[in-house]
Write an enzyme that holds these catalytic residues in place. Structure first.
Site, short mmCIF file in Angstrom:
data_model
loop_
_atom_site.label_atom_id
_atom_site.label_comp_id
_atom_site.label_asym_id
_atom_site.label_seq_id
_atom_site.Cartn_x
_atom_site.Cartn_y
_atom_site.Cartn_z
N ARG E 97 -8.34 19.18 -16.67
CA ARG E 97 -8.18 17.73 -16.77
C ARG E 97 -7.05 17.22 -15.87
NH1 ARG E 97 -11.66 15.15 -17.32
NH2 ARG E 97 -10.80 14.07 -15.54
N LYS E 132 3.93 -0.31 -3.88
CA LYS E 132 3.23 -0.56 -5.15
C LYS E 132 2.39 0.66 -5.53
CE LYS E 132 3.41 -5.51 -4.52
NZ LYS E 132 2.72 -6.80 -4.31
N LYS E 164 14.41 -9.70 2.18
CA LYS E 164 13.56 -10.75 1.62
C LYS E 164 14.38 -11.98 1.28
CE LYS E 164 10.26 -7.49 -0.23
NZ LYS E 164 9.27 -7.19 -1.27
N GLU E 194 11.35 -10.68 6.01
CA GLU E 194 10.20 -11.40 5.46
C GLU E 194 10.39 -12.89 5.68
OE1 GLU E 194 8.24 -11.01 1.11
OE2 GLU E 194 9.97 -12.35 1.20
N ASP E 215 4.62 -13.55 5.23
CA ASP E 215 4.23 -13.45 3.82
C ASP E 215 3.25 -14.54 3.42
OD1 ASP E 215 4.38 -12.36 1.20
OD2 ASP E 215 5.62 -14.08 0.63
#
Lengths: 277, 277, 277, 277, 277, 277
Positions: E97, E132, E164, E194, E215
């Site tokens: 598994r 992410k 940022k 950014e 962005d």
């Protein structure tokens, strides 16, 4: 006294094995419920392991408050409250078993150590522990031995030289072994040599052993060894020692008697948490 | 069978506490000297803990060879050789104490488990262990219980629900507690409820407990409980159980009897390494 | 000799900090490309740290083969090849810097230790190291000290008692401190006491110190201390010792001279990997 | 600034190796005795390593209070107090050696970095460190380099591409190597190429290297390289750089000069704890 | 390719959480029973995660043999066997598994990465991943992105500067921020900024940003930005990018388009182990 | 609820992989700058993972304050603020990505669990999760399943027996397998058996399975199985279950339906930190 890193790691393992991904039963209790309990001695015992008990709850939930009513090493009568815990009910219950497993075992060791130290009271002989400790619990057990009034032997393989039969063969004789040890071990460490018969005694002393372990000798031989040594080395009696033999051994005049039973055969003391209504 | 991660970590701690920065005495032996020894049972015992013994040497020095002459769980007579080790003499000596500390304790548990399981032989009652295990050694001790012929209870707080008095108050009664448990615990886990008097039995059954623990009851009450339950739940006797009470308890018809002594009071078995000349 | 757990953990940290999520440059080399290199001494040095170098590659890639042409502790002339490595080119390059960082530092320590031990050759005085070691590298540095022909002092705070000024105040005097130490420390550990002036010497001997550290004393005072002591305790000179003062200190007759510079000021030896075409 | 995980782990190892199962000498001091000390600079130095010092005491005993009288990076004259510690005497003494071992080494690095940065003051050339750091201490040493006024090179193998001779062969030439690097490395990472002779310069620029390392070149060649490059790439001088060569190298117009000595040859600064009566 | 330390640690955690103290079901199979199975792709996919799968079995039981029939990064049709495993049946089942959980997720990422990279094929725009990622799986997921034909962005917070909005305020403007970054970050790391609107573009270029992140801009603005920049900085499109928008974004001429969905929204691929009779 | 040790270790790995030796960009912000932000739900979702979010900031910087405006398990509308964070700006930014990566994934799981549990509302059928969880995140994902209103299956291989086809062969038939399981597994654990066709049902019941898993059966067969079983065992439907099939499956009368998609295919919920000016 704070615990060393190994003891803290052992407690982390103990909590991991008991709690795993989560305590299914405590989860039934509302998160905000608080509780408290007293730690009750259900037999006569010597209190030891307070730091271990504290550390369990520190790891489970630092908001749990542990209060001790008696000092480490106290002689406690059956029926005495030794401490209290209070805090979130879930946390108290989740830590209970692990905290008690440690405390009960350590009080057991201290209690046996006290019995042993009482047996040699009034002599200059010291009862010392061995390396026959419970894996991972050595530092805590050795502290419990001291709490009970007995003494420690070396902690491990790194803080003392103890040459046994099976070393000597490989090293080319007692003299060579001790000389080699003096070269390798640092100058704050003593050298102990185990002998199995009386005729090995004088050669051991002459080779310069600081301490000589008399392995499995009878009382008469020990007495003779003390006379022969006449202070030229420290003598340690060893081998299958039980509490009822201690007084007789101490009388032979040996400096130390080591007793594996202190840590491998001490029985967990009966202590329980009594929950308040 | 390989050991789980916790057991391997415990053994790493045990070696660290014993060896620390290095074994001062083994360092006296030439690096190339080889040795061998046999593992001798110095008392009757049940063999358990082979995997722990193996793991010690795997961590100390993977070139050490451990050979077992008997299977895990074997009933061994005093004087029997159970295995041999061979390899670099330094490594053999450095690992000796830790390996024996584990093996002796685990054989002790297995031997007591065997004694217990023999006491209930011929009945359908199973002797099971508890969570009163040595911190960090639970998995190894539970395997030793099985090796000795007894059975395991839940492993920890995470693989079974066991509702005690001090939970019930906080949860609002037996019925609420069990309903709540059915919601929280997954469907492969059973729910056990501890009761302290006979009159709590019928409510426990009606609330749907899968297992009911009869805490500290006398034989007559247990017998009555078995009759009253009539198979509607499993029954577990618990509380201060000793080997000599087992047969009588089993005769009451309870399904299980749990015995903390299996792990908290088993005495280390006497096994030694006999070094070859 | 195998490394202890702490040294292996230090090497794991060192590799983690250097490699992190991956070696961007080695990734450019085809996975199947193999390489080899020789380890070249670019200065005169004493070889030490082979086990650390081995362990780096064991952790990076166990298929890398390290061969040593000379023993640990060998005195090596500039321009000598001391070993070779071969295996997957990626792995060789990825481990190179960490392996060299360790080896160069440890050869540096061994080389300084050799210089120091030569300075006292022909006397019975031993040059010993201190606890002023590089964090995490103590075991490896102490082994390098021995490889260079000098000796070790205690390993840490746990394998010897060393009572300093700032302890004595808190303990209520020298006599009380040593008595207390005899009670607390086990019987294979000696007790050393630091003194700062000649008039503290006789009280220290009378209190039963096994070893007395003469802190920052001039040669005349040391000589006087040796005479006064007359073998009743071991004497250790300490404080800002440099190689060129060693011979004179040894001549005073002290048993040991401890030298922090062995580990805090040894300069990394110049060793490089020469890649084969 | 808080320390990264690796630095905290290194400090944990350092404490483990020094304290082991317990500090035998501090144990002589009553548990309730408190103490305090000032941290005294015994030489001119640049202060660095405050966070490491803090972390040692945070791990030993969080109730110890460390106060700094000067900022990280302060230029400190011999005889200046830089900070104070106070708390339980046992804890202060137990942590002392490890805390000083770190602080002294880090101040040593910062002091050398300051000397180096002063040597190139007034030019646009930056002195940068290398990966020749003490195993496990890279993050702390690199912070000390910055505290001393010099600059960091890449942290490890993972945050920059640095292609050397021994890579290029395996990759099929400079052009192929750089193209491959552009494909594998992410777009916030630059590519540096090491060259060993002037005739490799133009091909390196044309292949698109962001930075070119001039390995072991003499001043005349460096000057020529700066002219030839004319801003098309950044240039880094490298190879056996010492402080007294820095000014001349900076005058050639190279953008960076890397200096392994900053971390492999910095000498521990002399700082001590002066205990209050 | 071998896995980094973090990935190996993640796999150790994954096995611990699944196996805990032991696999109750595999324990039913005789210890000596052997088994084998083929790894079958039950959908079209890109193969990735072979090293993770290998590592699972290396940790569970090093005697398990894993054979791969296809290379990392292979484009695989539904119904294809991609590898085989064989060894002790217990070990195969115990690891199944965890091994599949990793492989399926990593093939999912690689498959989506391939889809994305195909969408920009023929342009010079690269699809890159983001931070992410699934906690603990970053290195493995980023390798899967590459296996699928897309590219990596910086690995974490340590190998690239990305300024940022919420940084700029605290730093006193774009110019100050970039200057400060040039001072703090090493010279192999680029600086990305950014921007949220077109009018921030020219100031960003003039401040010296190496890369500018556009962005959440529409296609027209991106196109205008490419024209305005005219190669003075690299441009990265970012913000809610899906596969079907990729082609249009690539046509605007931006250098990179970053896509969090590659790692936060890739669906586990359907792969199973087919056991041999 | 506090997190278990594995979840905390996973978070430590996640922070290590993201921050590594340090956050280059946050380092640009003055150390004393403070900040705050609100956690905004950018889609409808079920809130889950608060403890994981808390733990991230506890590890990054314990002075960061996290305040929750809604309870775990709350059903949240797009545009709602669910919590706030405040503290040192550097720490807030350094922890942001890891904290959100966890929270978004866990809210995703809870949201899907809610959708699933709504689909079977009004029936007695429970939707349960599987072991197809994200490696290292099992405990957190299973808590999220509960937060969303669905239920847990066994946690891992250690807290339930689940016998599949590939086990049965090796065990010598269904009956032997279940008997063996009753002997090996403890009495608080149930035994589940997977069947693939209707004709395996009655033998499974007769062999004494507590739960029977109907693998990949159509609705008609499930209905027939429910009738045939008539309460003699619990029934679990399994195999490729999607949300839109749930209602129909529940209507067949099975007790449980297990759904791997809850954890392997839940999409990360859109939540962001909105920084205050």
């Amino acid at each position: 006294m704070a615990l060393d890193q190994t003891s803290r790691a052992l407690i982390q393992l103990a909590l991991a094995e008991d709690i795993g991904p989560g305590d299914l039963t405590s989860a039934l209790i509302p998160e905000t419920t608080r509780g408290s309990a007293t730690l009750l001695a259900k037999q006569d015992l010597v209190l030891a392991g307070r730091a271990a008990f504290d550390e369990v709850y520190r790891q489970v939930d630092p908001t749990v408050e542990v209060k001790w009513l008696l000092d480490e090493g106290s002689v406690v009568k059956k029926g005495t409250d030794v401490g209290t815990i209070s805090g979130p009910a879930r946390s108290l219950l989740t830590g209970e078993r692990t905290a008690l497993n440690l405390l009960q075992r350590l009080c057991g060791v201290a209690s046996m150590a006290r019995e042993a130290s009482q047996a040699v009271a009034g002599t200059s002989c010291r009862v010392v522990d061995t390396r026959k400790t419970t894996p991972g619990m050595r530092a805590m057990q050795k502290a419990a031995v001291v709490a009970g009034g007995a003494y420690n032997h070396r902690f491990g393989l790194f803080d003392g030289v103890l040459i046994k039969d099976n070393h000597i063969g490989a090293m080319g004789g007692v003299k060579a072994a001790i000389e080699s040890a003096r070269r390798i071990a640092h100058h704050l460490v003593k050298i102990e040599l185990e002998i199995k018969s009386f005729d090995q005694l004088e050669p051991a002393i002459e080779a310069g052993a600081d301490v000589i372990m008399l392995d499995n000798m009878d009382l008469a031989t020990m007495t003779k060894a003390v006379e022969q040594t006449a202070g030229r080395a420290l003598l340690e009696a060893s081998g299958g020692v039980t509490v009822d033999r201690l007084a007789a051994i101490a009388k032979t005049g040996v400096d130390f008697v080591s007793m594996g039973a202190l840590t491998h055969s001490a029985i967990a003391a009966d202590i329980s948490l009594n929950w308040s209504e």
